[in-house]
Structure formats: structure tokens, C-alpha cells
Motif scaffolding. Sequence first.
Motif, PDB file in Angstrom:
ATOM      1  N   PRO A  13       0.782  -1.241   0.000  1.00  0.00           N
ATOM      2  CA  PRO A  13       0.000   0.000   0.000  1.00  0.00           C
ATOM      3  C   PRO A  13       0.816   1.293   0.000  1.00  0.00           C
ATOM      4  CG  PRO A  13       0.017  -0.947   2.181  1.00  0.00           C
ATOM      5  CD  PRO A  13       0.668  -1.950   1.263  1.00  0.00           C
ATOM      6  N   THR A  14       2.100   1.213   0.301  1.00  0.00           N
ATOM      7  CA  THR A  14       2.885   2.450   0.400  1.00  0.00           C
ATOM      8  C   THR A  14       4.128   2.446  -0.485  1.00  0.00           C
ATOM      9  OG1 THR A  14       4.160   1.596   2.261  1.00  0.00           O
ATOM     10  CG2 THR A  14       2.141   2.809   2.793  1.00  0.00           C
ATOM     11  N   THR A  15       4.249   1.486  -1.369  1.00  0.00           N
ATOM     12  CA  THR A  15       5.473   1.284  -2.145  1.00  0.00           C
ATOM     13  C   THR A  15       5.950   2.525  -2.888  1.00  0.00           C
ATOM     14  OG1 THR A  15       5.036  -1.051  -2.368  1.00  0.00           O
ATOM     15  CG2 THR A  15       6.537  -0.095  -3.958  1.00  0.00           C
ATOM     16  N   THR A  16       5.085   3.217  -3.588  1.00  0.00           N
ATOM     17  CA  THR A  16       5.518   4.336  -4.426  1.00  0.00           C
ATOM     18  C   THR A  16       5.292   5.696  -3.770  1.00  0.00           C
ATOM     19  OG1 THR A  16       3.380   4.414  -5.532  1.00  0.00           O
ATOM     20  CG2 THR A  16       5.082   3.043  -6.540  1.00  0.00           C
ATOM     21  N   LEU A  17       5.006   5.695  -2.488  1.00  0.00           N
ATOM     22  CA  LEU A  17       4.700   6.943  -1.793  1.00  0.00           C
ATOM     23  C   LEU A  17       5.938   7.521  -1.103  1.00  0.00           C
ATOM     24  CD1 LEU A  17       1.369   5.794  -0.136  1.00  0.00           C
ATOM     25  CD2 LEU A  17       1.655   7.030  -2.294  1.00  0.00           C
ATOM     26  N   ASP A  18       5.926   8.837  -0.913  1.00  0.00           N
ATOM     27  CA  ASP A  18       7.015   9.472  -0.168  1.00  0.00           C
ATOM     28  C   ASP A  18       6.909   9.084   1.306  1.00  0.00           C
ATOM     29  OD1 ASP A  18       5.658  11.865   1.445  1.00  0.00           O
ATOM     30  OD2 ASP A  18       4.710  11.736  -0.537  1.00  0.00           O
ATOM     31  N   VAL A  19       7.963   9.318   2.050  1.00  0.00           N
ATOM     32  CA  VAL A  19       8.068   8.872   3.439  1.00  0.00           C
ATOM     33  C   VAL A  19       6.938   9.435   4.311  1.00  0.00           C
ATOM     34  CG1 VAL A  19       9.530   8.883   5.496  1.00  0.00           C
ATOM     35  CG2 VAL A  19      10.552   8.560   3.251  1.00  0.00           C
ATOM     36  N   LEU A  20       6.612  10.694   4.154  1.00  0.00           N
ATOM     37  CA  LEU A  20       5.556  11.314   4.954  1.00  0.00           C
ATOM     38  C   LEU A  20       4.204  10.669   4.669  1.00  0.00           C
ATOM     39  CD1 LEU A  20       4.637  13.460   6.965  1.00  0.00           C
ATOM     40  CD2 LEU A  20       4.440  15.051   5.054  1.00  0.00           C
ATOM     41  N   THR A  21       3.895  10.457   3.412  1.00  0.00           N
ATOM     42  CA  THR A  21       2.620   9.835   3.051  1.00  0.00           C
ATOM     43  C   THR A  21       2.591   8.380   3.503  1.00  0.00           C
ATOM     44  OG1 THR A  21       2.486  11.320   1.148  1.00  0.00           O
ATOM     45  CG2 THR A  21       1.005   9.439   1.156  1.00  0.00           C
ATOM     46  N   GLN A  22       3.713   7.690   3.417  1.00  0.00           N
ATOM     47  CA  GLN A  22       3.795   6.315   3.922  1.00  0.00           C
ATOM     48  C   GLN A  22       3.400   6.266   5.395  1.00  0.00           C
ATOM     49  OE1 GLN A  22       7.679   4.611   3.349  1.00  0.00           O
ATOM     50  NE2 GLN A  22       7.418   4.425   1.136  1.00  0.00           N
ATOM     51  N   GLN A  23       3.960   7.184   6.173  1.00  0.00           N
ATOM     52  CA  GLN A  23       3.667   7.218   7.602  1.00  0.00           C
ATOM     53  C   GLN A  23       2.184   7.489   7.853  1.00  0.00           C
ATOM     54  OE1 GLN A  23       5.673   6.327  10.056  1.00  0.00           O
ATOM     55  NE2 GLN A  23       4.029   6.654  11.518  1.00  0.00           N
ATOM     56  N   GLN A  24       1.601   8.372   7.084  1.00  0.00           N
ATOM     57  CA  GLN A  24       0.174   8.687   7.235  1.00  0.00           C
ATOM     58  C   GLN A  24      -0.689   7.472   6.907  1.00  0.00           C
ATOM     59  OE1 GLN A  24       0.033  12.069   4.597  1.00  0.00           O
ATOM     60  NE2 GLN A  24       0.231  13.532   6.283  1.00  0.00           N
ATOM     61  N   ILE A  25      -0.336   6.750   5.870  1.00  0.00           N
ATOM     62  CA  ILE A  25      -1.089   5.550   5.499  1.00  0.00           C
ATOM     63  C   ILE A  25      -0.968   4.488   6.596  1.00  0.00           C
ATOM     64  CG2 ILE A  25      -1.231   3.622   3.854  1.00  0.00           C
ATOM     65  CD1 ILE A  25      -2.375   6.254   2.767  1.00  0.00           C
ATOM     66  N   LEU A  26       0.230   4.308   7.116  1.00  0.00           N
ATOM     67  CA  LEU A  26       0.425   3.335   8.198  1.00  0.00           C
ATOM     68  C   LEU A  26      -0.401   3.706   9.423  1.00  0.00           C
ATOM     69  CD1 LEU A  26       4.220   2.498   8.086  1.00  0.00           C
ATOM     70  CD2 LEU A  26       2.299   1.076   7.393  1.00  0.00           C
ATOM     71  N   GLU A  27      -0.405   4.976   9.776  1.00  0.00           N
ATOM     72  CA  GLU A  27      -1.206   5.424  10.920  1.00  0.00           C
ATOM     73  C   GLU A  27      -2.684   5.176  10.679  1.00  0.00           C
ATOM     74  OE1 GLU A  27      -0.077   9.499  11.614  1.00  0.00           O
ATOM     75  OE2 GLU A  27       1.954   8.921  12.214  1.00  0.00           O
ATOM     76  N   LEU A  28      -3.153   5.421   9.462  1.00  0.00           N
ATOM     77  CA  LEU A  28      -4.548   5.168   9.117  1.00  0.00           C
ATOM     78  C   LEU A  28      -4.878   3.683   9.238  1.00  0.00           C
ATOM     79  CD1 LEU A  28      -7.306   6.068   8.008  1.00  0.00           C
ATOM     80  CD2 LEU A  28      -6.348   5.817   5.714  1.00  0.00           C
ATOM     81  N   LEU A  29      -3.997   2.824   8.736  1.00  0.00           N
ATOM     82  CA  LEU A  29      -4.228   1.385   8.826  1.00  0.00           C
ATOM     83  C   LEU A  29      -4.279   0.920  10.285  1.00  0.00           C
ATOM     84  CD1 LEU A  29      -1.961   0.101   5.922  1.00  0.00           C
ATOM     85  CD2 LEU A  29      -4.461   0.121   5.979  1.00  0.00           C
TER      86      LEU A  29
END
Length: 91
Positions: A13-29
Motif C-alpha cells: 500500500p505504500t510502495t511508491t509513496l514518499d516517506v511522509l505519506t507512507q507514515q500517514q497511510i500506516l497510521e490510518l491502517l
Amino acid sequence: MICEPKLLIADEPTTTLDVLTQQQILELLLELRSKKNVAILFISHNLNMIKKICDNVLVMYEGEIVEQGEVRRVLEHPQHEYTKELLAAAL
């Protein structure tokens, strides 16, 4: 999420995302997991992310599960040769 599933499959789910967006997605999950009581099947090659979000891990090689268990145990004390090679490559 409208149908309130019991299982959410998150395939890279976060492969092509920047580090900040990756962190936001992880927090959402993680929020979905706790607030909605939903299980998440998290598919990823990112071992650091797996350490952060997963309780258990399955290691697959050529379509077969070669090792499984609690994340910390599998990643700190791998038993299968492929798991050892995977961890060595990630360092």
C-alpha cells in the motif's frame, strides 16, 4: 470500508509513496485496525514497515510459505534459509 469488512487486504500500500505519506497511510491502517476491529493482511517487501504494523509474519518463497510466526521471533531468529537471505539482503 463502508461495508465494514472483517479483513482488509493491503498489497504494497505504500510502495511508491514518499516517506511522509507512507507514515500517514500506516497510521490510518493502525487506526482502522483498532477502531473498526478489522484484520489487515499486509503484503510487503518492506521489512521495517512489517516490524511497525504487523503482529505475525509469513515468509513466502516461490509461492510457498517457508516460515511463519510472531514478527519479532521470525525476523530476529529466522529458521529458514530463504528468510535468512531475505534479512541479509535488507540490511
